[in-house]
Design a protein around this motif. Structure first.
Motif, PDB file in Angstrom:
ATOM      1  N   ALA A   1       0.803  -1.228   0.000  1.00 38.72           N
ATOM      2  CA  ALA A   1       0.000   0.000   0.000  1.00 38.72           C
ATOM      3  C   ALA A   1       0.837   1.279   0.000  1.00 38.72           C
ATOM      4  O   ALA A   1       0.547   2.210  -0.769  1.00 38.72           O
ATOM      5  CB  ALA A   1      -0.983  -0.018   1.173  1.00 38.72           C
ATOM      6  N   PRO A   2       1.886   1.398   0.834  1.00 42.23           N
ATOM      7  CA  PRO A   2       2.673   2.636   0.785  1.00 42.23           C
ATOM      8  C   PRO A   2       3.347   2.860  -0.572  1.00 42.23           C
ATOM      9  O   PRO A   2       3.508   4.001  -1.016  1.00 42.23           O
ATOM     10  CB  PRO A   2       3.731   2.436   1.886  1.00 42.23           C
ATOM     11  N   LEU A   3       3.742   1.764  -1.230  1.00 43.93           N
ATOM     12  CA  LEU A   3       4.401   1.871  -2.532  1.00 43.93           C
ATOM     13  C   LEU A   3       3.413   2.322  -3.602  1.00 43.93           C
ATOM     14  O   LEU A   3       3.715   3.211  -4.413  1.00 43.93           O
ATOM     15  CB  LEU A   3       5.016   0.526  -2.909  1.00 43.93           C
ATOM     16  N   ARG A   4       2.241   1.726  -3.594  1.00 47.09           N
ATOM     17  CA  ARG A   4       1.213   2.107  -4.580  1.00 47.09           C
ATOM     18  C   ARG A   4       0.780   3.560  -4.365  1.00 47.09           C
ATOM     19  O   ARG A   4       0.581   4.306  -5.336  1.00 47.09           O
ATOM     20  CB  ARG A   4       0.010   1.165  -4.463  1.00 47.09           C
ATOM     21  N   TYR A   5       0.641   3.948  -3.097  1.00 49.59           N
ATOM     22  CA  TYR A   5       0.213   5.326  -2.832  1.00 49.59           C
ATOM     23  C   TYR A   5       1.323   6.311  -3.175  1.00 49.59           C
ATOM     24  O   TYR A   5       1.056   7.431  -3.623  1.00 49.59           O
ATOM     25  CB  TYR A   5      -0.219   5.477  -1.375  1.00 49.59           C
ATOM     26  N   CYS A   6       2.579   5.908  -3.000  1.00 48.17           N
ATOM     27  CA  CYS A   6       3.708   6.753  -3.386  1.00 48.17           C
ATOM     28  C   CYS A   6       3.665   7.041  -4.886  1.00 48.17           C
ATOM     29  O   CYS A   6       3.895   8.183  -5.319  1.00 48.17           O
ATOM     30  CB  CYS A   6       5.017   6.071  -3.003  1.00 48.17           C
ATOM     31  N   LEU A   7       3.345   6.029  -5.701  1.00 50.94           N
ATOM     32  CA  LEU A   7       3.228   6.230  -7.145  1.00 50.94           C
ATOM     33  C   LEU A   7       2.087   7.191  -7.468  1.00 50.94           C
ATOM     34  O   LEU A   7       2.199   8.041  -8.360  1.00 50.94           O
ATOM     35  CB  LEU A   7       3.007   4.893  -7.855  1.00 50.94           C
ATOM     36  N   PHE A   8       0.985   7.070  -6.739  1.00 51.03           N
ATOM     37  CA  PHE A   8      -0.153   7.989  -6.931  1.00 51.03           C
ATOM     38  C   PHE A   8       0.274   9.429  -6.641  1.00 51.03           C
ATOM     39  O   PHE A   8      -0.017  10.354  -7.417  1.00 51.03           O
ATOM     40  CB  PHE A   8      -1.300   7.575  -6.008  1.00 51.03           C
ATOM     41  N   LEU A   9       1.002   9.631  -5.542  1.00 49.99           N
ATOM     42  CA  LEU A   9       1.464  10.974  -5.192  1.00 49.99           C
ATOM     43  C   LEU A   9       2.450  11.505  -6.230  1.00 49.99           C
ATOM     44  O   LEU A   9       2.438  12.694  -6.568  1.00 49.99           O
ATOM     45  CB  LEU A   9       2.113  10.973  -3.807  1.00 49.99           C
ATOM     46  N   ALA A  10       3.309  10.613  -6.740  1.00 54.10           N
ATOM     47  CA  ALA A  10       4.286  11.027  -7.752  1.00 54.10           C
ATOM     48  C   ALA A  10       3.583  11.517  -9.013  1.00 54.10           C
ATOM     49  O   ALA A  10       4.002  12.523  -9.615  1.00 54.10           O
ATOM     50  CB  ALA A  10       5.226   9.869  -8.088  1.00 54.10           C
ATOM     51  N   ARG A  11       2.515  10.835  -9.410  1.00 52.87           N
ATOM     52  CA  ARG A  11       1.752  11.290 -10.588  1.00 52.87           C
ATOM     53  C   ARG A  11       1.134  12.655 -10.328  1.00 52.87           C
ATOM     54  O   ARG A  11       1.129  13.531 -11.213  1.00 52.87           O
ATOM     55  CB  ARG A  11       0.670  10.265 -10.946  1.00 52.87           C
ATOM     56  N   GLU A  12       0.614  12.848  -9.115  1.00 55.57           N
ATOM     57  CA  GLU A  12       0.025  14.156  -8.781  1.00 55.57           C
ATOM     58  C   GLU A  12       1.084  15.265  -8.807  1.00 55.57           C
ATOM     59  O   GLU A  12       0.824  16.363  -9.296  1.00 55.57           O
ATOM     60  CB  GLU A  12      -0.636  14.088  -7.400  1.00 55.57           C
ATOM     61  N   VAL A  13       2.261  14.965  -8.270  1.00 52.59           N
ATOM     62  CA  VAL A  13       3.339  15.954  -8.276  1.00 52.59           C
ATOM     63  C   VAL A  13       3.729  16.315  -9.700  1.00 52.59           C
ATOM     64  O   VAL A  13       3.926  17.493 -10.042  1.00 52.59           O
ATOM     65  CB  VAL A  13       4.553  15.426  -7.488  1.00 52.59           C
ATOM     66  N   ASN A  14       3.840  15.307 -10.557  1.00 55.47           N
ATOM     67  CA  ASN A  14       4.209  15.562 -11.956  1.00 55.47           C
ATOM     68  C   ASN A  14       3.156  16.397 -12.693  1.00 55.47           C
ATOM     69  O   ASN A  14       3.489  17.257 -13.502  1.00 55.47           O
ATOM     70  CB  ASN A  14       4.409  14.226 -12.687  1.00 55.47           C
ATOM     71  N   GLN A  15       1.889  16.152 -12.378  1.00 60.56           N
ATOM     72  CA  GLN A  15       0.818  16.924 -13.019  1.00 60.56           C
ATOM     73  C   GLN A  15       0.839  18.383 -12.580  1.00 60.56           C
ATOM     74  O   GLN A  15       0.515  19.282 -13.372  1.00 60.56           O
ATOM     75  CB  GLN A  15      -0.533  16.294 -12.686  1.00 60.56           C
TER      76      GLN A  15
END
Length: 355
Positions: free
Chosen positions: A340-354
């Protein structure tokens, strides 16, 4: 490759959990490191920490830049290390180049106050008031036979005290049901309250009747986490049962972890329906409301009590929950929690990139 930093004051804290997380990180294109806030060089802002090596499944010492994503697992006390580390973490949380999986919750007093203001959740919050002096204890005991004093920044059942009427006196004992003190004079009560407040702020609540037929304290623990889409999901639920004579059911106090379904099956069908309605109402409403009031979160450890009349109570809301209930889960559910922390980290990374 993304870098996720696991931050804890004690380098051994959560080590098995962090290692299992790190073993899975390569599949998500993430490298994992561990460090304490005190490992950051204030001059260079470089970190002297540990990096996980997937080839050997070992942690090796390394120097690296502050990772762009951090998982805060710091627990603070009154010691010097905590006093030094806390402002460093506050500094990190204000940096625009660093994103935390979750930004944490304030003390119990503020959390209870927020819950009491919610149109649905307020029905599940025990009456709560700050403990500032002896008069606060006496005021509560005029209305209740027994009360519980909780440290606003406590965890694991530490620092909890139960106070009860005992004739013309009152008794106090810790959450483990030990170290009983009989208080007969107001100045003795004032000294006792002062000793508590020297350790940090406290709140007072009625002592709820939360015990099994065998007299064992128990509560219900729910682990909630966000998924890869940033949506809240329940990951685990279990029952924690303490030893007879104690007042708390925390694992650190020696509580057993038992399957939730076993406890639920012992309830009558009418009571089961009432209890589950309360639990589901709380789980649906609470996570989003906590974020609305206090900012972004990744996970919540939710402790609920069910009294002898079937009423459901919110006992604690923890943004840095323990991991002991993982032990009662099948392997596939354990995988979900580690990932879960890894999957959520990827979600946050996409938000940061956007952005």
């Amino acid at each position: 490759m993304l870098s996720l930093g696991f931050v804890a004051l004690d380098k051994q804290q959560d080590r098995p959990y962090c290692t299992e997380l790190a073993k899975r990180a390569g599949r998500f294109g993430i490298s994992v490191c561990r460090f304490s806030p005190l490992d950051i060089d204030p001059q260079t802002e470089q970190v002297h920490g540990l990096v996980f090596q997937p080839e050997t499944n070992e942690w090796t010492p390394a120097m690296f830049a502050i990772p762009p994503f951090l998982y805060d697992r710091c627990f603070y006390g009154s010691d010097d290390r905590s006093k030094k580390a806390k402002p460093i973490m506050q500094w990190l949380k204000q940096r625009p180049d660093v994103t935390f999986l979750g930004y944490g919750l304030p003390g119990k007093g503020e959390v209870y106050e927020a819950l009491a203001a919610h149109p649905l959740l307020s029905a599940y919050v025990p009456p709560t008031s700050p403990l500032e002096g002896a008069e606060d204890v006496l005021h509560c005991l005029r209305r209740q036979q027994a009360i519980i004093a909780k440290p606003v920044h406590g965890s694991g059942g530490r620092g909890i005290f139960v106070m009860r009427k005992q004739g013309a006196a009152l008794s106090s004992e810790d959450g483990w049901g030990q170290n009983q003190t009989i208080i007969t004079r107001r100045n003795e009560l004032e000294r006792f309250v002062s000793s508590l407040n020297r350790c940090g702020r406290y709140v007072l609540q009625p002592l709820l009747r939360l015990s099994t037929p065998a007299g064992e304290p128990f509560d219900l623990r729910f682990l909630l986490q966000k998924n890869e889409a940033g949506e809240w999901r329940e990951r685990a639920r279990a029952v924690r049962v303490g030893r007879a004579g104690a007042w708390v059911a925390n694992v650190r106090a020696g509580a057993d972890i038992r399957p939730f379904s076993d406890w639920l099956d012992r309830l009558t069908i009418p009571r089961r329906a009432v209890v589950m309605d309360g639990i589901e109402t709380i789980i649906r409403a609470l996570p989003a409301y906590m974020e609305e009031r206090f900012g972004p979160l990744f996970e919540i450890g939710l402790d609920l009590g069910v009294d002898d009349k079937g009423a459901v109570w919110i006992l604690d809301v923890n943004s840095k929950p323990g991991r002991k209930i993982i032990s009662v889960l099948p392997p596939e559910q354990q995988d979900c929690i580690y990932e879960a922390p890894l999957r959520y980290c990827l979600f946050l990374a996409r938000e940061v990139n956007q952005r």
